[in-house]
Design a protein around this motif. Sequence first.
Motif, PDB file in Angstrom:
ATOM      1  N   LYS A 183      35.925  39.783  42.245  1.00  0.00           N
ATOM      2  CA  LYS A 183      34.617  39.264  41.844  1.00  0.00           C
ATOM      3  C   LYS A 183      34.717  38.426  40.582  1.00  0.00           C
ATOM      4  CE  LYS A 183      29.893  40.786  40.872  1.00  0.00           C
ATOM      5  NZ  LYS A 183      28.988  41.967  40.721  1.00  0.00           N
ATOM      6  N   ASP A 184      35.641  38.780  39.687  1.00  0.00           N
ATOM      7  CA  ASP A 184      35.805  38.059  38.425  1.00  0.00           C
ATOM      8  C   ASP A 184      36.843  36.940  38.515  1.00  0.00           C
ATOM      9  OD1 ASP A 184      33.950  39.725  37.222  1.00  0.00           O
ATOM     10  OD2 ASP A 184      35.469  41.199  36.643  1.00  0.00           O
ATOM     11  N   ALA A 185      37.337  36.658  39.709  1.00  0.00           N
ATOM     12  CA  ALA A 185      38.369  35.638  39.864  1.00  0.00           C
ATOM     13  C   ALA A 185      37.805  34.250  39.564  1.00  0.00           C
ATOM     14  CB  ALA A 185      38.944  35.675  41.265  1.00  0.00           C
ATOM     15  N   ILE A 186      38.643  33.421  38.962  1.00  0.00           N
ATOM     16  CA  ILE A 186      38.300  32.026  38.703  1.00  0.00           C
ATOM     17  C   ILE A 186      38.656  31.202  39.928  1.00  0.00           C
ATOM     18  CG2 ILE A 186      38.741  30.034  37.219  1.00  0.00           C
ATOM     19  CD1 ILE A 186      39.471  31.999  35.006  1.00  0.00           C
ATOM     20  N   ALA A 187      37.762  30.306  40.316  1.00  0.00           N
ATOM     21  CA  ALA A 187      37.960  29.520  41.528  1.00  0.00           C
ATOM     22  C   ALA A 187      38.230  28.063  41.196  1.00  0.00           C
ATOM     23  CB  ALA A 187      36.739  29.628  42.438  1.00  0.00           C
ATOM     24  N   MET A 188      39.147  27.480  41.960  1.00  0.00           N
ATOM     25  CA  MET A 188      39.416  26.048  41.896  1.00  0.00           C
ATOM     26  C   MET A 188      39.209  25.474  43.288  1.00  0.00           C
ATOM     27  SD  MET A 188      42.799  25.921  39.446  1.00  0.00           S
ATOM     28  CE  MET A 188      42.680  24.132  39.314  1.00  0.00           C
ATOM     29  N   VAL A 189      38.395  24.427  43.383  1.00  0.00           N
ATOM     30  CA  VAL A 189      38.099  23.758  44.651  1.00  0.00           C
ATOM     31  C   VAL A 189      38.702  22.371  44.606  1.00  0.00           C
ATOM     32  CG1 VAL A 189      36.304  22.933  46.195  1.00  0.00           C
ATOM     33  CG2 VAL A 189      35.985  25.085  44.958  1.00  0.00           C
ATOM     34  N   ASP A 190      39.647  22.123  45.498  1.00  0.00           N
ATOM     35  CA  ASP A 190      40.361  20.839  45.542  1.00  0.00           C
ATOM     36  C   ASP A 190      40.998  20.502  44.200  1.00  0.00           C
ATOM     37  OD1 ASP A 190      39.573  20.552  48.192  1.00  0.00           O
ATOM     38  OD2 ASP A 190      37.755  19.465  47.661  1.00  0.00           O
ATOM     39  N   GLY A 191      41.474  21.543  43.503  1.00  0.00           N
ATOM     40  CA  GLY A 191      42.150  21.351  42.222  1.00  0.00           C
ATOM     41  C   GLY A 191      41.245  21.298  41.020  1.00  0.00           C
TER      42      GLY A 191
ATOM     43  N   CYS B  36      28.490  20.099  47.074  1.00  0.00           N
ATOM     44  CA  CYS B  36      29.666  19.367  47.554  1.00  0.00           C
ATOM     45  C   CYS B  36      29.251  18.494  48.735  1.00  0.00           C
ATOM     46  CB  CYS B  36      30.746  20.361  47.962  1.00  0.00           C
ATOM     47  SG  CYS B  36      32.344  19.607  48.271  1.00  0.00           S
ATOM     48  N   THR B  37      29.644  17.230  48.709  1.00  0.00           N
ATOM     49  CA  THR B  37      29.173  16.290  49.733  1.00  0.00           C
ATOM     50  C   THR B  37      30.286  15.704  50.585  1.00  0.00           C
ATOM     51  OG1 THR B  37      29.264  14.494  48.107  1.00  0.00           O
ATOM     52  CG2 THR B  37      27.161  15.667  48.359  1.00  0.00           C
ATOM     53  N   SER B  38      31.532  15.954  50.265  1.00  0.00           N
ATOM     54  CA  SER B  38      32.626  15.367  51.030  1.00  0.00           C
ATOM     55  C   SER B  38      32.732  16.015  52.404  1.00  0.00           C
ATOM     56  CB  SER B  38      33.948  15.545  50.261  1.00  0.00           C
ATOM     57  OG  SER B  38      35.025  15.089  51.040  1.00  0.00           O
ATOM     58  N   ASP B  39      33.191  15.234  53.389  1.00  0.00           N
ATOM     59  CA  ASP B  39      33.311  15.739  54.754  1.00  0.00           C
ATOM     60  C   ASP B  39      34.659  16.391  55.042  1.00  0.00           C
ATOM     61  OD1 ASP B  39      30.786  14.844  55.350  1.00  0.00           O
ATOM     62  OD2 ASP B  39      31.480  12.883  56.069  1.00  0.00           O
ATOM     63  N   LYS B  40      35.591  16.302  54.145  1.00  0.00           N
ATOM     64  CA  LYS B  40      36.926  16.843  54.404  1.00  0.00           C
ATOM     65  C   LYS B  40      36.923  18.367  54.242  1.00  0.00           C
ATOM     66  CE  LYS B  40      38.602  16.560  49.638  1.00  0.00           C
ATOM     67  NZ  LYS B  40      39.663  16.042  48.743  1.00  0.00           N
ATOM     68  N   LEU B  41      38.011  18.994  54.709  1.00  0.00           N
ATOM     69  CA  LEU B  41      38.196  20.422  54.528  1.00  0.00           C
ATOM     70  C   LEU B  41      38.597  20.696  53.080  1.00  0.00           C
ATOM     71  CD1 LEU B  41      38.452  23.325  55.673  1.00  0.00           C
ATOM     72  CD2 LEU B  41      40.828  22.764  56.251  1.00  0.00           C
ATOM     73  N   HIS B  42      37.816  21.466  52.378  1.00  0.00           N
ATOM     74  CA  HIS B  42      38.057  21.739  50.964  1.00  0.00           C
ATOM     75  C   HIS B  42      38.951  22.971  50.818  1.00  0.00           C
ATOM     76  CE1 HIS B  42      34.862  18.860  49.952  1.00  0.00           C
ATOM     77  NE2 HIS B  42      34.157  19.434  50.911  1.00  0.00           N
ATOM     78  N   GLU B  43      39.936  22.862  49.937  1.00  0.00           N
ATOM     79  CA  GLU B  43      40.854  23.968  49.681  1.00  0.00           C
ATOM     80  C   GLU B  43      40.401  24.717  48.430  1.00  0.00           C
ATOM     81  OE1 GLU B  43      43.161  24.974  51.592  1.00  0.00           O
ATOM     82  OE2 GLU B  43      43.310  23.305  53.013  1.00  0.00           O
ATOM     83  N   VAL B  44      40.322  26.041  48.549  1.00  0.00           N
ATOM     84  CA  VAL B  44      39.879  26.898  47.454  1.00  0.00           C
ATOM     85  C   VAL B  44      41.045  27.783  47.023  1.00  0.00           C
ATOM     86  CG1 VAL B  44      38.242  28.686  46.735  1.00  0.00           C
ATOM     87  CG2 VAL B  44      37.538  26.912  48.351  1.00  0.00           C
ATOM     88  N   GLU B  45      41.243  27.885  45.724  1.00  0.00           N
ATOM     89  CA  GLU B  45      42.270  28.750  45.155  1.00  0.00           C
ATOM     90  C   GLU B  45      41.606  29.724  44.192  1.00  0.00           C
ATOM     91  OE1 GLU B  45      46.511  28.465  42.686  1.00  0.00           O
ATOM     92  OE2 GLU B  45      45.326  26.667  43.103  1.00  0.00           O
ATOM     93  N   LEU B  46      41.933  31.002  44.326  1.00  0.00           N
ATOM     94  CA  LEU B  46      41.364  32.043  43.486  1.00  0.00           C
ATOM     95  C   LEU B  46      42.422  32.561  42.517  1.00  0.00           C
ATOM     96  CD1 LEU B  46      39.298  34.079  46.113  1.00  0.00           C
ATOM     97  CD2 LEU B  46      38.496  32.283  44.580  1.00  0.00           C
ATOM     98  N   LEU B  47      42.068  32.634  41.244  1.00  0.00           N
ATOM     99  CA  LEU B  47      42.953  33.125  40.186  1.00  0.00           C
ATOM    100  C   LEU B  47      42.363  34.416  39.647  1.00  0.00           C
ATOM    101  CD1 LEU B  47      43.505  29.720  38.331  1.00  0.00           C
ATOM    102  CD2 LEU B  47      44.864  30.702  40.205  1.00  0.00           C
ATOM    103  N   VAL B  48      43.003  35.545  39.976  1.00  0.00           N
ATOM    104  CA  VAL B  48      42.483  36.859  39.598  1.00  0.00           C
ATOM    105  C   VAL B  48      42.982  37.218  38.208  1.00  0.00           C
ATOM    106  CG1 VAL B  48      42.382  39.298  40.218  1.00  0.00           C
ATOM    107  CG2 VAL B  48      42.431  37.549  42.007  1.00  0.00           C
ATOM    108  N   PRO B  49      42.102  37.618  37.280  1.00  0.00           N
ATOM    109  CA  PRO B  49      42.540  38.060  35.952  1.00  0.00           C
ATOM    110  C   PRO B  49      43.440  39.280  36.050  1.00  0.00           C
ATOM    111  CG  PRO B  49      40.169  37.665  35.993  1.00  0.00           C
ATOM    112  CD  PRO B  49      40.645  37.604  37.403  1.00  0.00           C
ATOM    113  N   PHE B  50      44.481  39.315  35.239  1.00  0.00           N
ATOM    114  CA  PHE B  50      45.450  40.404  35.297  1.00  0.00           C
ATOM    115  C   PHE B  50      44.877  41.662  34.661  1.00  0.00           C
ATOM    116  CE2 PHE B  50      49.111  42.692  33.426  1.00  0.00           C
ATOM    117  CZ  PHE B  50      49.732  43.037  34.619  1.00  0.00           C
ATOM    118  N   MET B  51      44.888  42.771  35.438  1.00  0.00           N
ATOM    119  CA  MET B  51      44.455  44.083  34.965  1.00  0.00           C
ATOM    120  C   MET B  51      43.069  44.047  34.341  1.00  0.00           C
ATOM    121  SD  MET B  51      47.962  45.665  33.373  1.00  0.00           S
ATOM    122  CE  MET B  51      47.147  47.201  32.974  1.00  0.00           C
ATOM    123  N   LYS B  52      42.158  43.287  34.965  1.00  0.00           N
ATOM    124  CA  LYS B  52      40.809  43.160  34.420  1.00  0.00           C
ATOM    125  C   LYS B  52      40.084  44.502  34.378  1.00  0.00           C
ATOM    126  CE  LYS B  52      36.924  41.118  33.247  1.00  0.00           C
ATOM    127  NZ  LYS B  52      36.723  40.492  31.938  1.00  0.00           N
TER     128      LYS B  52
END
Length: 495
Positions: free
Chosen positions: A235-243, A254-270
């Motif tokens: 739940k506390d993870a930081i998200a990056m969408v298309d970098g 978001c308005t682009s028609d392409k497939l968007h890539e999402v990356e989740l960065l989970v805080p260590f030992m939160k």
Amino acid sequence: MVKGVVGEEERLSLAEQRLSTSGEPAEVGLLIGKLSRESDRGYIFDLAPTPSNETGQRTCFLVNKDDSNNKKKKNTNPSNSSPSSSLVIDMDWVAEHAREVSRMMVGGITVVGVYLWAPEAAFKNSTLLLSQTVKGVADAAPRPKNGSDEMLLLHISYSPRRWTCRSCSLSSNITSSSLRPCDFKMGRVLNSLQAFRCIYKLDMRLPVFSEDFSGTRTVNDILRDTISIHAKELKDAIAMVDGDLVTVTEDLPCTSDKLHEVELLVPFMKHGSLEASNRKEVVGVLVFCGTVCSYSYLSPKEPVSQVVADIKEDITRSLRTRLDIIAEEAEREMPAACRDESETNSEMPDGKSVYQMILKPLRKEIVLPFPRRVFIPWLTGSFVCDYLLPSETFEAVRDHFVELLSIDTPTDDSFMEPEKELPNLTARSFWDATTPLYRASDDAVNKRKSRVEAVKGDANNSVTSGNIKGIFAAFILLIAVIIGSLLFARNSSEL
């Protein structure tokens, strides 16, 4: 409160055509779509008719009251509907259908309600029953935590012919007046959805305490706690969408028609999940790792933060669904295993009895594979999913798509398997799990033991020759020392 609902025109028109030509006096099924709490709008993507129950009986039918003998008679002819007709619905079976279908949905798409094909009179005479059916579906199908607290009831009337939609609040007691009308129209909904994908690498290491081995908690209980802990961290993870980093202050649609890539960065030992308590003895570590693939879809005017929340919840829901499938598989295997005691006490090589561990206390090291998630194209570029056990093939889930969603039979080529490293649980001893560089699989350990035994055998065979070579080397060294001493003494006397 849901004020307006938009239905996908193409799918709903096809459903109306099918219903009008089927000759059925009544039919009930599920609404699949999205409900947005922020915009007070709902979207219906498709209708999924509830199949007949296990005994082959229809889930919904009309009943007419015969004034002459005051008996209820089942009506199987749509043209014979009367003002006194009412509905009979197998609510438990509709709820079970909703539970199964909800497992096949991806992030942001859920079971949002129930549809009914019936005449107007039968609908008015059965409002309490319909409200209870909607409530049962809501209880069986998990809904997003940040989603709407309402469900929809779509009535398709053929006497007279019209579509009406009502919302049912789940925060109050269900009564005959729980259904409130809301605006309904058809339009192009699916073409406006934005697609997002996240390949999430799961890697958790949680301590196993002595009470987990000696107590009554089953592996199922421990795993559910593990997934709940990870859900809090996710739940506390930081998200990056298309970098690009997704922030609350700059959260734009978001308005682009392409497939968007999402990356989740989970805080260590939160949440301190790896902290050991001084009141408990740590005797092992649970290693929960693998890859989880999640798809999610964003409706128009929704912020990107909504799809990030949907993906996080979809990952957690996917892990819990796999755990439920493992537990159900274990319950199916348990009666047969109990009839064969030798099968219960052995490690079956075919991988079936390993799931029986899920219902027992954790007493030894285990390796528990999770089902893999497979995807299939659904509507206008969107996907639905199902889960396969390691021993299963696509044939095992092909009928699910046809029966539960009423879609065409998928081919093997249409299935996608983006999860390269399947999620699995391993219970290891403490030092073996905390020093991953020295961990080895069972095959590697056996090979290492074989090499050690071979080296020991070679050493025993060569011990005699080794001793002779050592004595000979010492003798040569002694002669060299004597000769050197004589030469040194001679040179000293000459000087």
